[in-house]
Design an enzyme around this catalytic site. Structure first.
Site, mmCIF file in Angstrom:
data_model
loop_
_atom_site.group_PDB
_atom_site.id
_atom_site.type_symbol
_atom_site.label_atom_id
_atom_site.label_comp_id
_atom_site.label_asym_id
_atom_site.label_seq_id
_atom_site.Cartn_x
_atom_site.Cartn_y
_atom_site.Cartn_z
ATOM 1 N N PRO A 45 0.817 -1.215 0.000
ATOM 2 C CA PRO A 45 0.000 0.000 0.000
ATOM 3 C C PRO A 45 0.851 1.266 0.000
ATOM 4 C CG PRO A 45 -0.876 -1.590 1.551
ATOM 5 C CD PRO A 45 0.454 -2.126 1.096
ATOM 6 N N GLU A 46 0.568 2.155 -0.940
ATOM 7 C CA GLU A 46 1.206 3.461 -1.008
ATOM 8 C C GLU A 46 0.131 4.518 -0.810
ATOM 9 O OE1 GLU A 46 4.175 3.916 -4.102
ATOM 10 O OE2 GLU A 46 4.117 1.782 -4.543
ATOM 11 N N ARG A 53 20.063 17.367 -1.341
ATOM 12 C CA ARG A 53 20.393 15.973 -1.015
ATOM 13 C C ARG A 53 21.353 15.378 -2.035
ATOM 14 N NH1 ARG A 53 16.867 13.736 2.816
ATOM 15 N NH2 ARG A 53 15.819 15.467 3.864
ATOM 16 N N LYS A 72 1.547 7.383 4.448
ATOM 17 C CA LYS A 72 0.948 6.046 4.437
ATOM 18 C C LYS A 72 0.208 5.731 5.738
ATOM 19 C CE LYS A 72 4.729 4.380 1.516
ATOM 20 N NZ LYS A 72 5.794 3.349 1.355
ATOM 21 N N HIS A 112 -7.534 -13.587 7.179
ATOM 22 C CA HIS A 112 -6.549 -12.566 7.506
ATOM 23 C C HIS A 112 -7.173 -11.327 8.140
ATOM 24 C CE1 HIS A 112 -3.601 -15.002 5.537
ATOM 25 N NE2 HIS A 112 -4.144 -14.861 4.343
ATOM 26 N N ARG A 159 0.614 -10.449 6.236
ATOM 27 C CA ARG A 159 1.971 -10.612 6.756
ATOM 28 C C ARG A 159 2.198 -9.948 8.115
ATOM 29 N NH1 ARG A 159 6.359 -9.495 2.226
ATOM 30 N NH2 ARG A 159 7.642 -10.339 3.909
ATOM 31 N N ARG A 177 15.403 -1.913 -2.996
ATOM 32 C CA ARG A 177 14.159 -2.156 -3.727
ATOM 33 C C ARG A 177 14.432 -2.298 -5.215
ATOM 34 N NH1 ARG A 177 9.629 -1.021 -0.982
ATOM 35 N NH2 ARG A 177 8.801 -2.524 -2.488
#
Length: 260
Positions: free
Chosen positions: A2-3, A152, A59, A93, A112, A250
């Protein structure tokens, strides 16, 4: 995983199904998703109170409970918030179930269990939980975003995924945004000129707008997202075979012809 668009969809589920309704019962079917609160205290603080207007930051999804505490939902890799009727079969779940007025239920479903549900004591505790997050990706202004990139030295994708810098973006969104902006994910953020940084910002806003309407990052064939899992993925813009590597642990996908 989920984003921001997924969590925005969960916010809409909570707003339409739960806001203003009294919680008749809290059923903790798996205490493994509770963070910093036990099942007994969760029931004591939430049962009998009405759910307030939910709001999202990055999030995280925050739901005021009565005039005191707030539920804070973090969905991790596989979490979701599902609206159901009281008679609908439970999923194996479904970890926490809130039964509301009107025979409605809100179900926190998570395979999870990497994150979970917190109970903040009040507004100050909510602010403390959010203190480590950067500005929400939907709320940050263009000037602040350009300044953030300019300061950055790490890879631009790593910066976009850093929740303490910009809250809400995940792996799929970042790859899609940078593909649209024609910026290679591994470039140092501070090496982007102002025009490139503005292009990334514009791409971010467009991708988020479309994704929030779908409550997910849509796997459209006209998007990079729609090709990244093909057996031989090619760029939907120019047809060049896509490259992949790992950035900040990632899997990262980009087009070596389109992105520089």
């Amino acid at each position: 995983m989920p984003e921001l668009p997924d969590v925005e969809g969960f916010r809409e589920v909570l707003d339409s199904c739960g806001r203003g309704r009294r919680v008749r019962r809290v059923e903790v079917r798996d205490a493994g998703v509770l963070r910093g609160v036990g099942a007994r205290r969760l029931r004591r603080e939430v049962e009998g109170r009405r759910l307030g207007r939910p709001h999202r930051h990055g999030k995280l999804l925050v739901t005021p409970v009565g005039d005191g505490p707030a539920l804070v939902w973090h969905f991790g890799m596989t979490g979701e918030l599902v609206a159901a009727s009281i008679g609908d079969p439970l999923d194996r779940h479904d970890r926490v179930v809130l039964t509301l007025d009107g025979e409605r239920q809100l179900r926190y479903r998570d395979q999870r269990k990497l994150q979970g549900v917190r109970l903040a004591d009040g507004p100050d505790a909510v602010e403390h939980l959010l203190a480590g997050l950067g500005p929400d990706a939907l709320g940050i202004g263009r000037g602040d975003f350009v300044a953030l990139l300019a300061g950055r030295r790490g890879a631009v994708k790593g910066l976009l995924m850093d929740q303490s810098a910009v809250a809400g973006l995940g792996n799929l969104l970042c790859d899609e945004i940078l593909w649209r902006a024609r910026v290679v994910p591994g470039r140092p953020a501070r090496d982007l000129d102002e025009a490139e940084a503005r292009r990334v910002f514009a791409a971010m806003r467009r991708v988020l707008a479309t994704s929030c309407r779908a409550a997910r990052v849509p796997p459209r064939r006209s998007w990079l997202t729609g090709h990244r899992d093909d057996s031989e993925p090619v760029c939907p813009r120019c047809g060049t075979p896509l490259h992949s590597c790992r950035i900040n642990g990632r899997r990262t996908v980009w087009c070596p012809a389109c992105q520089h």
